[in-house]
Design an enzyme around this catalytic site. Structure first.
Site: not given
Ligand code: ARG
Length: 481
Positions: A288, A161, A282, A295
């Site tokens: 970043k 979980h 970024s 992804e």
């Protein structure tokens, strides 16, 4: 013939030419051209069979094979290209043959149809590319195994979980991903057995009245057998759908790994750092560093699943045998092959270069009262019913939360208040089982899970030994040895 006059394999009974709208809808050469090498292979096998059947003389066969070789080199050099006027790959290649051989080129079509040709080409294409996909999967398995070897004894928070549950070896977790990938490879190998059936000889749907030899063609093309039913052979796209399922499952596995890596690389986790070579920045935030490979691996699973859905939907309710709907089989298949071959090397590179923050993992491993089960099991070993032990340790956890303590901070007296069985003493030494303090150590908790399949570092190393053997076998299969 090199002009843009439509090249058709079926003009005889038509008076007018096709409407432009039909031509645009019908043409598939812009995507099926990649089947050309396989179509040429099948053509060579077919030419030999026509010769053995007495339908081509020896001299004609030689000229035919010479022209096919020459056409293949011209394709490779980019000198022979399909034009917008060629309906599909078979049409384009027949044009190439006619340009080289004149009317002799027209003899090759005897006894075969684009229906059995296209089914054969797609099987050949996929059987070839599945081996490349397996090689790329082996690279990913290997990258994960190298990291797992290094981190067999690195404790990490094991989660259910997405909550801290019990400490695990980080290597154990990495190998969980490898096991899923080895099943993906097994599925592809198993798929290959069913795909190794040759449709050639089925003609349009009913077989051929010419004395062809489907078994010889099948053997020449590396298939295990010719198709036993010509109608099934030209209509069957199970092999494509099943491949797409295998690809979608790989996509789902990659998305799970991708999601974990995204989490692990986050500021909140800081379990790993993704190498610069596999990160992006970024355009506005200079600080970043984003795990885009992970992804994209996660995101690409969407199109892999989509390809499967697309083909199944196309196939649903089609009557026997060939229907033009079946032309829709190729784009999802090609897209899934391309997607896997694009994603897998990037994921392998990201995994093999990521840096694992062992100190952070080890420190987080016991957090969230992750050793509570171990404590309850200690009481069980000392004769307490698990139900009571669970209850007692549950109370202890609440007490710790209220008093802002960790299980490891508890004194012997505090433990004894919860259960007399926690008392350290001679009984502990006598039964030879680990004592409270040992149980409350992460390394003790890992080492205790030493049954087959457990997370004890020694078992993780055993797993690695058997996985290496499995993966070596998969690599050998992919390279045909
Ligand atoms: N291009 C077609 C396909 O991809 C093969 C041609 C069969 N066409 C036909 N009209 N029988 O499925």
């Amino acid at each position: 013939m090199a002009d843009n006059k439509p090249m058709r394999l079926w003009g005889g009974r038509f008076e007018g030419g096709p409407a432009d709208a039909l031509t645009r809808l019908s043409v598939s050469v812009q995507f099926d051209w990649r089947l050309a090498p396989y179509d040429l292979l099948a053509s060579r096998a077919h030419a030999r069979v026509l010769h053995r059947a007495g339908l081509l003389t020896g001299e004609e066969l030689d000229r035919m094979l010479g022209a096919l070789d020459e056409l293949e080199s011209a394709c490779k050099r980019g000198e022979f290209r399909p034009t917008v006027a060629d309906e599909d790959v078979h049409t384009a290649l027949e044009r190439g043959l006619l340009e080289r051989l004149g009317s002799l080129g027209g003899k090759l079509r005897a006894g075969r149809s684009r229906n059995d040709q296209v089914a054969t080409d797609l099987r050949l294409y996929l059987r070839d590319h599945v081996r490349t996909i397996v090689s790329r999967l082996v690279e990913l398995e290997t990258a994960l195994m190298s990291q797992a070897e290094e981190h067999a004894a690195t404790a990490a928070p094991g989660m259910t979980h997405l909550q801290h549950a019990q400490p695990v070896s980080f290597g154990h977790q990495l190998l969980a991903h490898v096991h899923a990938l080895t099943r993906d490879v097994d599925r592809l190998k198993d798929w290959d057995k069913r795909a190794a059936v040759s449709p050639l000889g089925s003609g349009a749907l009913a077989g051929s009245s010419l004395p062809l030899d489907p078994a010889a063609v099948a053997a020449e093309l590396g298939f295990d057998s010719p198709a036993p039913n010509s109608m099934d052979a030209v209509a069957d796209r199970d092999f494509a759908a099943e491949f797409l399922f295998c690809a979608a499952m790989i996509g789902v596995h990659l998305s799970r790994l991708g999601e974990e890596i995204v989490l692990w690389a986050s500021q909140e986790f800081r379990w790993i750092e993704v190498d610069d070579a596999y990160s992006t920045g970024s355009s506005i935030m200079p600080q970043k560093k984003n795990p885009d490979v992970a992804e994209l691996a996660r995101g690409k699973s969407g199109r892999l699943i989509g390809s499967l859905m697309s083909l199944l939907t196309t196939l649903k309710g089609l009557p026997l045998t060939y229907n033009r709907d079946l032309q829709e089989d190729k784009e999802p298949v090609f897209d899934s092959v391309d997607t896997l071959l694009l994603v897998l090397p990037a994921v392998s590179g990201m995994v093999s270069t990521m840096r694992v923050n062992s100190a952070k993992l080890e420190a987080s491993a016991p957090e969230g009262f992750a050793l509570a089960t171990d404590l309850a099991e200690l009481l069980v070993r000392r004769g307490v019913a698990f139900r009571d032990a669970h209850e007692a340790v549950g109370h202890l956890v609440v007490w710790c939360q209220v008093n802002d303590k960790d299980l490891g901070d508890l004194t012997d007296e505090e433990l004894a208040k919860v259960s007399p069985h926690f008392a350290a003493g001679p009984a502990e030494a006598a039964d030879g089982t680990p004592g409270v303090r040992e149980v409350l150590s992460v390394q003790g908790a890992l080492a205790a899970r030493s049954a087959f399949g457990g997370t004890a570092p020694d078992r993780v190393r055993d797993q690695l030994v058997s996985l290496r053997e499995i993966v070596d076998g998969q690599a050998a299969w992919a390279s045909g040895s």
